[in-house]
Each structure stands twice: as C-alpha cells, then as structure tokens.
Write an enzyme that holds these catalytic residues in place. Structure first.
Site, PDB file in Angstrom:
ATOM      1  CE1 TYR A   1      18.947  12.730   7.232  1.00 60.53           C
ATOM      2  CE2 TYR A   1      16.950  11.523   6.718  1.00 60.53           C
ATOM      3  CZ  TYR A   1      17.989  11.817   7.587  1.00 60.53           C
ATOM      4  OH  TYR A   1      18.055  11.190   8.799  1.00 60.53           O
TER       5      TYR A   1
ATOM      6  CE  LYS B   1       0.605 -13.623  -7.596  1.00 59.39           C
ATOM      7  NZ  LYS B   1       0.798 -14.023  -9.004  1.00 59.39           N
TER       8      LYS B   1
END
Ligand SMILES: *Cc1c(COP(=O)(O)O)cnc(C)c1O
Length: 368
Positions: free
Chosen positions: A262, A46
């Site tokens: 950042y 899956k």
C-alpha cells in the site's frame, strides 16, 4: 496441570498465524522474582494478564504458589475470583461507592487511593483494604496533603478498616540510576514510620531489580512475569513467554525499482526475493514497524519492506538461502525480543503485549 495445547481461534487444521504462550516460563519468572527480591511475590494480571490470557496465567501462577494478585478494574477482579477462589485479590482502581457491593460480594480487596475511598470502604466488620500512598507518581494514591491528614487523624480515619497492605508505586523503576527511585523509597519509608504498622509494597518488576532495599514485604511484578525486560539497559533475567509467528504464504522475485505494498512506500534497490507473511496489524503487529522492523526467518534477520497491512506483511528474504512457502517468520519470541519489537514499533513492551489479538491461533504450552 493437565493443559493440552489449545487454541481459542476457530481451528481448521492450517494455522497461518500462531501465538505461543509458555506457561512454564511465567511460573519460572514468578519464582525468579522471589529469588531476586527475597520477599513475597504477588502476580499482576491486569489487562488479561498483559494480553497472555487471564485464566491460563492466573492458574499457572497459583499452581506455582502465588496467593496474591493485583488487577486494575473491578470486572477483572470479578473474573479472577472464579479462577482463584482462595487467593487475595487487590483491585487497584479503588472503592467508588458504586463498586462496593461487587467488591464485597466477590471478596475483593480494594486499594484505597484517597481519604474519600477510605471513608467509603470503612464500616462495621472492618473490611480488609490496601492503602496507596502517592510518593511522586502523581497518578493514583493519597497525595501529600491527604497523607498528612491521615497521619494526624489516623485513629479516627483507620478505625473502620483492616489495613492489610500499605503500598506505593515507582515512576522510574525501569531506570536503575534514576534519582526518583531513592526519593520515592525514602518518602515511602517516612510515611510508613508515621502510620500504624502494616505489610508494605513498593516495587513492580523494575523495582524487583533495584535491590532488596526496595523489596519491603511484597513485590508486584507484571511485565517481568510475561518475559519483558523491566530494565532494558541491563540483561533480561526473565524467560521469554510469548512467541508470535506467521507462515510465508507466497514468495516472489521482484525487479530492481519495483515498489511494495500500500502507498508504494518501499522501492526495492536491487533484484529481490520477497516473502509475504500471514500476519498483520489485526494480529497485534503495530503499523509503525512498516519499513522499519524485521522478522527472523530460519534464524536470520529479514527486513520488513513496505507497510503493514491488516492481514499481511512483506519481508525481504533475498539474503536468506532456501526459504520456502510455509516457513515460519518470527516477529516476537526467542530471536526477536519484546524490547526489540517495541523499539521498532515506537512503543513499549507493555503495549505490544496488551495489543496481541485473538486472531492468531493461541497455543498454551502445557505446564508439565
Ligand atoms: C501495573 C502495575 C504494576 C506492575 O508493573 P510492571 O511494570 O508491569 O511490573 C505494579 N503496581 C501497580 C500499581 C501497577 O499499576
């Protein structure tokens, strides 16, 4: 298999970010599940085979001898059918009325999760089905009251079906000492004893490691095939499959007291050498490893400093001699395990794998 190195990113000759997927390790891990459990082994593929790529993973498993697959979604089953025309494909999501035409057209075997699923799928010609019995997960599968009805009226309720598998799913198989494991195994045995005989399946990867009294007739490993450790408190019996590396794009000397990245969230506490690496959250690294995780550079640990940005991540390589631009930094692979990266990321190995992106150049190691 004649599968040469390939990549699904646009190739320009320079690969700053790279994802290696070892197909031979997937095959070895599948065989290892058979050795450990002593029973038949399916392949759970899956979610694009846990991010590793449905096509390469399924074909590798089929060549290793796997003839039974599990997917979650109907679409995944349809995609898998064209890759493995002969195999049994179970679809875990069930048999909603709208799904039935495609299930039949693609010869997919639904895992029936409720009495209404059973009624939807029953019909002339007795289509093959699995029945999922909930033994304590409280997620999918026949709950206790519906199981009681099925047992009491089994002749009627099962007359239009060919039950090829009775299955359940363990909630705590990653913890070998958890009391739920035995409770669910015993509930599963009790349910099997009350229903007409059919092959049975209880265990995912964690269950494979719980011992042969959890093996029944078929095990359903997923994460272990892709190199995860199903029981992180124990040594990993499985080989590493996925390796994620980025190249160092730039090195810089930074004076004590300067900040990185950042938000200026990291302040260097000494004169340092920083390496900026071409991997970011758009390549599947979690932002949560900012200021927390590490990479392996020349076999040594380099702490991640500052935030993870979309394309870049910064390492403190002050203590690693002779690092140069163009060197590789490994964030996942032989030095940094899935479990270690997951722990630093505040998540599970499963989410790390299914978050891998398609920007990093993918290389599928040829099987032979
Ligand atoms: C995903 C899944 C598996 C595989 O689980 P792993 O922990 O990845 O081995 C097995 N069975 C069911 C029902 C699943 O949903």
């Amino acid at each position: 298999m004649d599968r040469t190195e390939s990549t699904d990113a646009v190739s320009s000759g320079f690969e700053a970010a790279r994802l290696d997927i070892r197909l031979s390790a997937i095959a070895d891990n599948w065989r290892e599940c058979g050795r450990i459990s002593g029973t038949a082994v399916s392949g759970v593929v899956k979610a694009d085979a846990y991010g590793t790529g449905l096509g390469p993973a399924a074909q590798t498993l089929e060549e290793a001898g796997c003839d039974t697959f599990f997917v979650a979604r109907l679409d995944e089953g349809v995609a898998l059918r064209s890759l493995v025309p002969e195999a049994r494909i179970f679809v875990l999501d069930g048999a909603a009325p709208e799904a039935i035409p495609a299930l039949l057209a693609h010869r997919l075997t639904p895992v029936l999760n409720s009495l209404s699923d059973l009624a939807n799928w029953s019909g002339p010609g007795r289509p093959d089905a699995a029945i999922h019995i909930d033994t304590g997960m409280n997620r999918l599968g026949l709950p206790t009251d519906e199981l009681a009805v099925l047992v009491a009226e089994s002749k009627k309720r099962l007359s239009g079906l060919n039950v090829v598998l009775l299955m359940s799913h363990l909630a705590c198989a990653d913890e070998p000492d958890h009391e739920m494991n035995k409770v669910q195994r015993d509930r599963f045995r009790t349910a099997l004893a009350k229903l007409p005989p059919a092959p049975a399946s209880l265990s995912s990867s964690g269950g494979v490691l719980l011992g042969r009294d959890y093996a029944f007739d078929l095990v359903r490993p997923g994460i272990g095939l892709y190199g995860g450790n199903p029981q992180p408190s124990q040594p990993n019996p499985f080989r590493t499959v996925v390796r994620l590396t980025g190249k160092i794009l730039q090195l810089r000397r930074v004076d004590c007291g300067q900040t990185v990245g950042y938000g200026a969230s990291y302040r260097v506490g000494r004169n340092s050498t920083l390496a900026t690496v071409a991997l970011g959250y758009a390549d599947g690294l979690m932002r949560a490893i900012g200021n927390r995780g590490k990479a392996s550079v020349a076999g040594k640990r380099a702490p991640i400093v500052g935030r993870v940005s979309m394309d870049l991540i910064t390492l403190d390589v002050t203590d690693i001699p002779r690092v140069k631009v163009g060197d590789d930094a490994e964030f996942l692979g032989d030095d940094i395990s899935l479990e270690e990266l997951a722990a630093d990321s505040g998540t599970a190995a499963y989410e790390i794998l299914t978050s891998l992106s398609h920007r990093a150049h993918r290389h599928y190691e040829a099987l032979r």
